[in-house]
Design an enzyme around this catalytic site. Structure first.
Site, PDB file in Angstrom:
ATOM      1  N   GLN A   1      17.742  35.565  33.411  1.00  0.00           N
ATOM      2  CA  GLN A   1      18.505  35.929  34.608  1.00  0.00           C
ATOM      3  C   GLN A   1      20.001  35.692  34.431  1.00  0.00           C
ATOM      4  O   GLN A   1      20.823  36.499  34.868  1.00  0.00           O
ATOM      5  CB  GLN A   1      17.994  35.141  35.810  1.00  0.00           C
ATOM      6  CG  GLN A   1      18.600  35.592  37.132  1.00  0.00           C
ATOM      7  CD  GLN A   1      18.056  34.827  38.311  1.00  0.00           C
ATOM      8  OE1 GLN A   1      18.361  33.639  38.472  1.00  0.00           O
ATOM      9  NE2 GLN A   1      17.240  35.470  39.127  1.00  0.00           N
TER      10      GLN A   1
ATOM     11  N   ARG B   1      18.766  40.721  20.725  1.00  0.00           N
ATOM     12  CA  ARG B   1      18.877  39.298  20.398  1.00  0.00           C
ATOM     13  C   ARG B   1      17.779  38.512  21.090  1.00  0.00           C
ATOM     14  O   ARG B   1      17.606  38.601  22.315  1.00  0.00           O
ATOM     15  CB  ARG B   1      20.251  38.788  20.833  1.00  0.00           C
ATOM     16  CG  ARG B   1      20.441  37.285  20.758  1.00  0.00           C
ATOM     17  CD  ARG B   1      20.428  36.770  19.341  1.00  0.00           C
ATOM     18  NE  ARG B   1      20.875  35.389  19.293  1.00  0.00           N
ATOM     19  CZ  ARG B   1      20.715  34.588  18.252  1.00  0.00           C
ATOM     20  NH1 ARG B   1      20.112  35.056  17.152  1.00  0.00           N
ATOM     21  NH2 ARG B   1      21.151  33.363  18.277  1.00  0.00           N
TER      22      ARG B   1
ATOM     23  N   GLU C   1      52.230  55.383  34.253  1.00  0.00           N
ATOM     24  CA  GLU C   1      51.723  54.375  33.327  1.00  0.00           C
ATOM     25  C   GLU C   1      50.660  53.501  33.969  1.00  0.00           C
ATOM     26  O   GLU C   1      49.620  53.217  33.360  1.00  0.00           O
ATOM     27  CB  GLU C   1      52.885  53.513  32.822  1.00  0.00           C
ATOM     28  CG  GLU C   1      52.477  52.486  31.776  1.00  0.00           C
ATOM     29  CD  GLU C   1      53.682  51.837  31.120  1.00  0.00           C
ATOM     30  OE1 GLU C   1      54.498  52.567  30.530  1.00  0.00           O
ATOM     31  OE2 GLU C   1      53.808  50.603  31.213  1.00  0.00           O
TER      32      GLU C   1
END
Length: 392
Positions: A283, A272, A246
């Site tokens: 940056q 955007r 798991e």
């Protein structure tokens, strides 16, 4: 060190991505709507037909016989192709926490009885270990199993049991010797509908909403001795083995989901515009996305290192713990970064917001991040009560 998959695994990954995008569309994050059991089972059967719910099980019992590396690759593809991380989580919990214990510790009769239906998608399995007073401390279970002739009688409750509301089969850990420590637990296979077994209402969770979770109660539940996995007292060994699967293969789901969210975040940052320029050129935004990439790639390397060790049969305790720790922490931070890049849009329903909610539980289930650090420290020989020898 070859980090590339072979041609068969790459083809399988592509098929899983296409299947998930086509058949498992939708996020499954409707928090207040009643859980759609019929819809869940329909998708489960499709996943079974695709070989997803039994991939690591040997072919003799209905699975595909995938090793830990190929199983991780499949789970990564499932996380990338499907937006419903909760459904993928249910598939992985079923396979690695419930089926693999039957594969590794079950008798031939138990394997023939249960595994084909569990691999085909006809049946769903759940693993009951966590209790209100025994989460990280798995050796302090209060669920008891008392031997009476050729039967055991179970009393107690489990909580946070993945797949419980839809499960046909439960792999259950109970104390047969309450003061026996590591050798005091025993694992059982219990059918849904057994008198004395009942399941509570599904939880309304912050994330992984596509994965049904509930409490399970045992009130005089009679289980034949032939349903013991392994031997009496071997429950902790069964549990430890399932956790290796798991903590490695299940968490590959998050790698795929992180990749999907990272790609959409990069695309958003390119499109955007603010102050007349795409925000990806700033940056602060560019560096944040680089950090997202670094976390994903680093966590991926640790996970596949652990998967290769598991496939070889290594007894290493450090690699699975580091992989689980790295992936879960990276997923949460990547989700936060994806929301931050989107600004206000990250605060409303969408891919980034949903992924962040789905990532939060990853730091808790399968052993918290703190427990993973404890596991690694113990494996390194730290935390011993012995006094170190001091040179004078």
């Amino acid at each position: 060190m070859n980090l590339e998959f072979d041609a068969d695994t790459e083809e399988m990954r592509a098929m899983v991505v296409a299947f998930a995008q086509r058949e498992l569309a939708g996020r499954g994050d409707t928090a207040r709507a009643p859980f759609d059991t019929a819809g869940f089972r329909r998708r489960w059967r499709r996943a079974g037909e695709q070989g997803l719910v039994g991939g690591a099980v040997p072919a003799d019992y209905g699975g595909s016989g995938l090793d830990a590396v190929a199983s991780s690759a499949v789970m990564e593809a499932l996380g990338y192709g499907g937006e419903d991380t909760g459904f993928a989580f249910s598939v992985a919990a079923h396979l690695f926490a419930a089926l693999m214990p039957v594969v590794e510790f079950g008798t031939e009769e138990q394997k023939r009885e249960w595994l084909p239906g569990l691999c085909s998608g006809e049946l769903i399995a759940a693993h009951g270990i966590t209790e209100p007073e025994a989460g990280s401390d798995a050796l302090s279970l209060r669920t008891r199993a008392e031997r009476k002739g050729d039967e055991y009688v179970l009393h107690g409750s489990k909580c946070f049991t993945t797949n419980a509301p839809v499960a046909d089969v439960f792999v259950v850990q109970a104390a047969t010797e309450p003061s026996g420590g590591f050798f005091g637990l025993t694992a059982f296979v219990v059918e849904a509908g057994t008198p004395g077994l009942s399941v509570g209402a599904p939880y309304d969770k912050v994330g992984l909403r596509g994965s049904p979770t509930a409490d399970v109660h045992f009130d005089g539940c009679v289980v034949p001795a032939g349903r013991v996995l392994g031997t009496e007292g071997a429950g902790a060994t069964v549990f430890s083995a399932s956790m290796k699967w798991e903590r490695v293969c299940l968490f590959a789901i998050y790698l795929g989901a992180m990749r999907r969210v990272l790609e959409s975040t990069i695309a958003y940052a390119k499109e955007r515009e603010q102050f007349g320029s795409p925000i990806g050129g700033f940056q602060a935004v560019g560096h944040r996305i680089v950090d997202m990439t670094l976390r994903l790639e680093s966590a991926r390397l640790l996970l596949y290192k652990a998967a290769r060790g598991l496939a070889r049969g290594d007894q290493d305790e450090i690699a699975p713990a580091l992989a689980k720790l790295a992936v879960s922490e990276a997923a949460v931070q990547l989700g936060l970064d994806a929301v931050q890049v989107r600004g206000g849009l990250g605060m409303v329903g969408g891919e980034a917001e949903t992924f962040l909610r789905d990532a939060l539980p990853a730091r808790v289930f399968s052993g918290t991040s703190e427990i993973q650090k404890n596991n690694v420290a113990r494996a390194l020989g730290l935390g011993s009560n012995r006094r170190p020898n001091r040179r004078r």
